[in-house]
Design a protein around this motif. Structure first.
Motif, PDB file in Angstrom:
ATOM      1  N   SER A   1       0.851  -1.185   0.000  1.00  0.00           N
ATOM      2  CA  SER A   1       0.000   0.000   0.000  1.00  0.00           C
ATOM      3  C   SER A   1       0.888   1.237   0.000  1.00  0.00           C
ATOM      4  O   SER A   1       1.967   1.245   0.610  1.00  0.00           O
ATOM      5  CB  SER A   1      -0.911   0.011   1.232  1.00  0.00           C
ATOM      6  N   GLU A   2       0.442   2.292  -0.633  1.00  0.00           N
ATOM      7  CA  GLU A   2       1.184   3.548  -0.621  1.00  0.00           C
ATOM      8  C   GLU A   2       1.045   4.273   0.708  1.00  0.00           C
ATOM      9  O   GLU A   2       1.767   5.234   0.964  1.00  0.00           O
ATOM     10  CB  GLU A   2       0.674   4.458  -1.749  1.00  0.00           C
TER      11      GLU A   2
ATOM     12  N   GLY B   1       8.590   1.034   4.879  1.00  0.00           N
ATOM     13  CA  GLY B   1       9.941   0.730   5.347  1.00  0.00           C
ATOM     14  C   GLY B   1      10.207  -0.754   5.511  1.00  0.00           C
ATOM     15  O   GLY B   1      11.229  -1.148   6.064  1.00  0.00           O
ATOM     16  N   MET B   2       9.279  -1.571   5.023  1.00  0.00           N
ATOM     17  CA  MET B   2       9.429  -3.020   5.120  1.00  0.00           C
ATOM     18  C   MET B   2       9.903  -3.588   3.771  1.00  0.00           C
ATOM     19  O   MET B   2       9.756  -2.944   2.727  1.00  0.00           O
ATOM     20  CB  MET B   2       8.099  -3.660   5.519  1.00  0.00           C
ATOM     21  N   LYS B   3      10.474  -4.758   3.791  1.00  0.00           N
ATOM     22  CA  LYS B   3      10.915  -5.406   2.556  1.00  0.00           C
ATOM     23  C   LYS B   3       9.728  -5.552   1.603  1.00  0.00           C
ATOM     24  O   LYS B   3       8.659  -6.031   2.007  1.00  0.00           O
ATOM     25  CB  LYS B   3      11.502  -6.782   2.855  1.00  0.00           C
ATOM     26  N   ASP B   4       9.948  -5.146   0.384  1.00  0.00           N
ATOM     27  CA  ASP B   4       8.916  -5.222  -0.663  1.00  0.00           C
ATOM     28  C   ASP B   4       7.678  -4.407  -0.316  1.00  0.00           C
ATOM     29  O   ASP B   4       6.617  -4.607  -0.913  1.00  0.00           O
ATOM     30  CB  ASP B   4       8.509  -6.687  -0.918  1.00  0.00           C
ATOM     31  N   GLY B   5       7.797  -3.499   0.648  1.00  0.00           N
ATOM     32  CA  GLY B   5       6.655  -2.686   1.040  1.00  0.00           C
ATOM     33  C   GLY B   5       5.542  -3.468   1.686  1.00  0.00           C
ATOM     34  O   GLY B   5       4.375  -3.056   1.645  1.00  0.00           O
ATOM     35  N   LYS B   6       5.883  -4.603   2.305  1.00  0.00           N
ATOM     36  CA  LYS B   6       4.870  -5.465   2.911  1.00  0.00           C
ATOM     37  C   LYS B   6       5.153  -5.673   4.391  1.00  0.00           C
ATOM     38  O   LYS B   6       6.266  -6.055   4.773  1.00  0.00           O
ATOM     39  CB  LYS B   6       4.839  -6.842   2.224  1.00  0.00           C
TER      40      LYS B   6
ATOM     41  N   MET C   1       5.625   7.207  10.121  1.00  0.00           N
ATOM     42  CA  MET C   1       4.520   6.283  10.390  1.00  0.00           C
ATOM     43  C   MET C   1       4.153   5.486   9.144  1.00  0.00           C
ATOM     44  O   MET C   1       3.862   4.293   9.226  1.00  0.00           O
ATOM     45  CB  MET C   1       3.293   7.050  10.893  1.00  0.00           C
ATOM     46  N   ARG C   2       4.151   6.130   8.017  1.00  0.00           N
ATOM     47  CA  ARG C   2       3.842   5.429   6.767  1.00  0.00           C
ATOM     48  C   ARG C   2       4.866   4.316   6.499  1.00  0.00           C
ATOM     49  O   ARG C   2       4.564   3.341   5.824  1.00  0.00           O
ATOM     50  CB  ARG C   2       3.848   6.413   5.599  1.00  0.00           C
ATOM     51  N   HIS C   3       6.060   4.476   7.042  1.00  0.00           N
ATOM     52  CA  HIS C   3       7.125   3.501   6.814  1.00  0.00           C
ATOM     53  C   HIS C   3       7.187   2.411   7.888  1.00  0.00           C
ATOM     54  O   HIS C   3       7.404   1.237   7.579  1.00  0.00           O
ATOM     55  CB  HIS C   3       8.486   4.204   6.747  1.00  0.00           C
ATOM     56  N   LEU C   4       7.005   2.789   9.147  1.00  0.00           N
ATOM     57  CA  LEU C   4       7.343   1.875  10.243  1.00  0.00           C
ATOM     58  C   LEU C   4       6.175   1.472  11.132  1.00  0.00           C
ATOM     59  O   LEU C   4       6.379   0.765  12.118  1.00  0.00           O
ATOM     60  CB  LEU C   4       8.437   2.505  11.127  1.00  0.00           C
ATOM     61  N   ALA C   5       4.965   1.906  10.830  1.00  0.00           N
ATOM     62  CA  ALA C   5       3.815   1.417  11.586  1.00  0.00           C
ATOM     63  C   ALA C   5       3.439   0.044  11.042  1.00  0.00           C
ATOM     64  O   ALA C   5       3.497  -0.209   9.837  1.00  0.00           O
ATOM     65  CB  ALA C   5       2.644   2.378  11.462  1.00  0.00           C
ATOM     66  N   THR C   6       3.052  -0.852  11.945  1.00  0.00           N
ATOM     67  CA  THR C   6       2.755  -2.223  11.531  1.00  0.00           C
ATOM     68  C   THR C   6       1.778  -2.868  12.511  1.00  0.00           C
ATOM     69  O   THR C   6       1.309  -2.236  13.462  1.00  0.00           O
ATOM     70  CB  THR C   6       4.047  -3.053  11.415  1.00  0.00           C
TER      71      THR C   6
END
Length: 623
Positions: A119-120, A125-130, A543-548
């Motif tokens: 998702s955009e 910030g995760m591998k393959d954006g997942k 947050m867009r990168h590291l929230a999970t």
């Protein structure tokens, strides 16, 4: 072969006589001490190899997790009912049994290893954006791999379920169910009155003993958030060492607590490595007759005289219903599946989002002395005494519940905490792998940790507005479903989580923290580097990168009145339009609870067991 038997002696013949005997005694003690870990002995014998095509049971329970184990336990109290539990995984490993190794179970064959779609808006910030979504594919389900934190949520959560049209799910009613299965073992809490004492689930509490834990509590008190002795659903704000589902230093997963503890019941059968492909439903009568289950290379048809109870979790339960013809009409038709009942299965997906970007380096005085950090000492203490650092989850048991907007007595943010000793070679790399950080993020965190202890204060969004969805990828039951997490599709979630970051900053900048010389550090996020560190814009980008996920997906088989158009099951957890098909797990939550979801899911299992027993005892309806 046991690798421990292949050890080389670096100094042979230097111990003879009595010293040699003592040394061998020590070795034998250590070797024997590991035997209970990962042993199948606490559980039922695997009934899977004995199953035959066409075999019939009273109830078939699909899934042995936090709800499935509990409902099966309750139903098997009636010795005249034959109950079969089908579990896709096997027995939990020794790694699962050791509380501190919880992150090491992720990515193994005990994990379904799910990943939501890219998702955009999140997981950049995760591998393959997942992001990674671990779920337990093992006896005990996700209770065999979670953080063992037992949090019920608060009174408002359940009263709101009742206001949404779910009769009998208010706080006063569900409290009885919680206390019925709890067994509080911590001696200094016996007079609290908050927890049950005679149930199947052992609950204990410990103090991590690290100085930074006291510092966090002191800082919170300066901001009017007191340390509270135990979870209080009526006044849920504050910091506490939460109780854990740990007993004598070993994980008490739901299968061990609720199935293994009654393994002498001959009417309760558990089949492992048993993958349910679909529920067999008679379209005309709307009766769930049985299941198709793959065991090894064989597919068997098994039948239930009374009910099929789906307890496969917020990902697998909607997948299984849709494969069986129950779900959104257009989606099922697109998959080539015959539609039996049009229902919003897979909708309403909710999860608690955590932000893993509030990172501090600290001085050595924030952690235990190097003596206490000696790995060999820790291993010995655990194997021989089942105590020490390996017997808990370190600082992670310290939770904070805060209302960052000061508009309610109920929290909107929960805080978890992760502490890494300097030069950490286990926890930090394991967490980085489990979370799926890309190389830039993982490397930067490791570099900050080389010379200093590192603390992550982890704000958690308790009442997300954003919702996702579970969809089928194909009509093949062995294909993983499509998971659309929905994270941050509602901007309000970003704004609330930002207030959680700001509160964490206030704690760190207060007087109690100064003795540890805290320094905020930023992970390597190239797309955020042009923004001023710690500005609103920076934190929103981060947050867009590291929230999970914090492993709490719920809601995909929503409970509610049949006429509301958004629900899948009614308040007695029967699937709308069916007479003997129920869903019993976290997927029925109409709205996610304000805390870790294991306790609430167990309560759902217990309440379901009681309701099913009532329905059949009173014959309220012809089934």
């Amino acid at each position: 072969m046991d690798q421990s038997l292949g050890m080389d002696d670096p100094c042979p013949n230097n111990l003879q006589g009595v010293p040699g005997y003592l040394f061998l005694t020590l070795l034998n003690t250590l070797m024997g001490a590991k035997c209970p870990l990962g042993s199948p002995e606490p559980y039922q014998e695997d009934y899977g190899p004995k199953l035959v095509d066409g075999e019939e049971f009273d109830f078939i329970v699909i899934g042995s997790g936090s709800a499935g184990s509990v409902v099966a336990n309750k139903l098997s109290e009636n010795e005249n009912w034959k109950v079969l539990v089908l579990e896709a995984g096997g027995y939990p490993s020794a790694t699962s049994d050791i509380p501190s190794l919880l992150f090491s179970v992720q990515g193994t064959d005990e994990d379904w290893i799910y990943t939501p779609e890219p998702s955009e808006k999140s997981c950049l910030g995760m591998k393959d954006g997942k992001c990674r979504w671990p779920r337990g594919k093992v006896l005990g389900g996700s209770s065999s791999m979670n953080a063992l934190l037992y949090v019920r949520g608060n009174k408002r959560d359940y009263d709101e379920w009742a206001r949404m049209g779910n009769v009998g799910w208010d706080w006063e009613t569900v409290l009885h169910h919680f206390k019925s299965f709890e067994r509080l073992e911590t001696e200094d809490m016996q007079n609290s009155g908050q927890y049950g004492k005679n149930g199947f689930l052992p609950l204990t509490r410990y103090d991590s003993g690290v100085p930074i834990a006291d510092t966090i509590r002191e800082a919170a008190e300066l901001h009017n958030y007191q340390t509270i002795p135990e979870e209080n659903p009526l006044n849920p704000l504050g910091y506490m060492n939460i109780v854990n589902s740990i007993s004598h230093g070993i994980r008490a997963n739901s299968a061990k607590a609720f199935l293994g503890s009654v393994k002498e019941r001959s009417n309760l059968l558990v089949a492992l490595q048993s993958f349910v492909k679909k529920v067999i439903i008679d379209k005309k009568s709307r009766i769930a007759k049985g299941v198709e289950v793959a065991i090894g290379s064989k597919t068997l048809k098994l039948y239930a005289k009374k009910e099929i109870i789906v307890c496969a979790g917020a990902v697998n339960s909607p997948q299984l219903l849709m494969l069986s013809g129950v779900g959104p009409k257009k989606h099922l038709e697109a998959m080539g599946i015959d539609v039996i009942e049009h229902l919003p299965v897979g909708k309403n997906l909710q999860d608690h989002v955590v932000f893993l970007g509030v990172i501090l380096t600290l001085d050595q005085n924030a952690i235990k002395t190097q003596k206490h950090l000696n790995l060999i000492d820790n291993i010995y203490e655990y194997l021989v005494h089942r105590s020490g650092d390996l017997a808990g989850i370190a600082l992670t048991n310290l939770l904070g519940f805060v209302n960052t907007r000061n508009d309610s007595i109920y929290p909107n943010i929960q805080y978890h905490h992760l502490l890494y000793p300097p030069g950490d070679t286990y926890l930090l790399p394991t967490v980085s792998k489990a979370m799926g950080y890309n190389e830039d993020v993982a490397k930067s965190k490791s570099e900050y940790n080389q010379k200093h202890p590192m603390l992550e204060i982890v704000p958690t969004l308790l009442s997300p507005k954003s919702k996702g969805e579970i969809l089928l990828r194909t009509d093949d039951p062995f294909e993983k479903p499509i998971i659309q997490s929905g994270y941050f599709t509602e901007e309000e979630d970003i704004d609330v989580l930002l207030t959680g970051i700001r509160f964490a900053e206030k704690l760190v900048e207060s007087a109690p923290f100064k003795k540890h010389n805290p320094k905020f550090v930023k992970p390597n996020l190239p797309k955020c580097d042009e923004l001023k560190f710690r500005s609103d814009e920076y934190w929103k980008c981060a947050m867009r990168h590291l929230a999970t996920t914090v492993y709490h997906p719920v809601g995909t088989c929503k409970m509610g009145p049949e006429n509301d158009g958004t629900s899948v099951v009614n308040s007695r957890l029967k699937v709308h339009g069916f007479r003997n098909l129920r869903v019993v797990d976290a997927s029925i939550m109409p709205k996610i609870v304000s805390g870790n979801t294991q306790a609430a899911t167990m309560m759902i299992g217990h309440k379901a067991g009681v309701m099913i027993t009532e329905d059949w005892a009173t014959k309220r309806e012809e089934l």
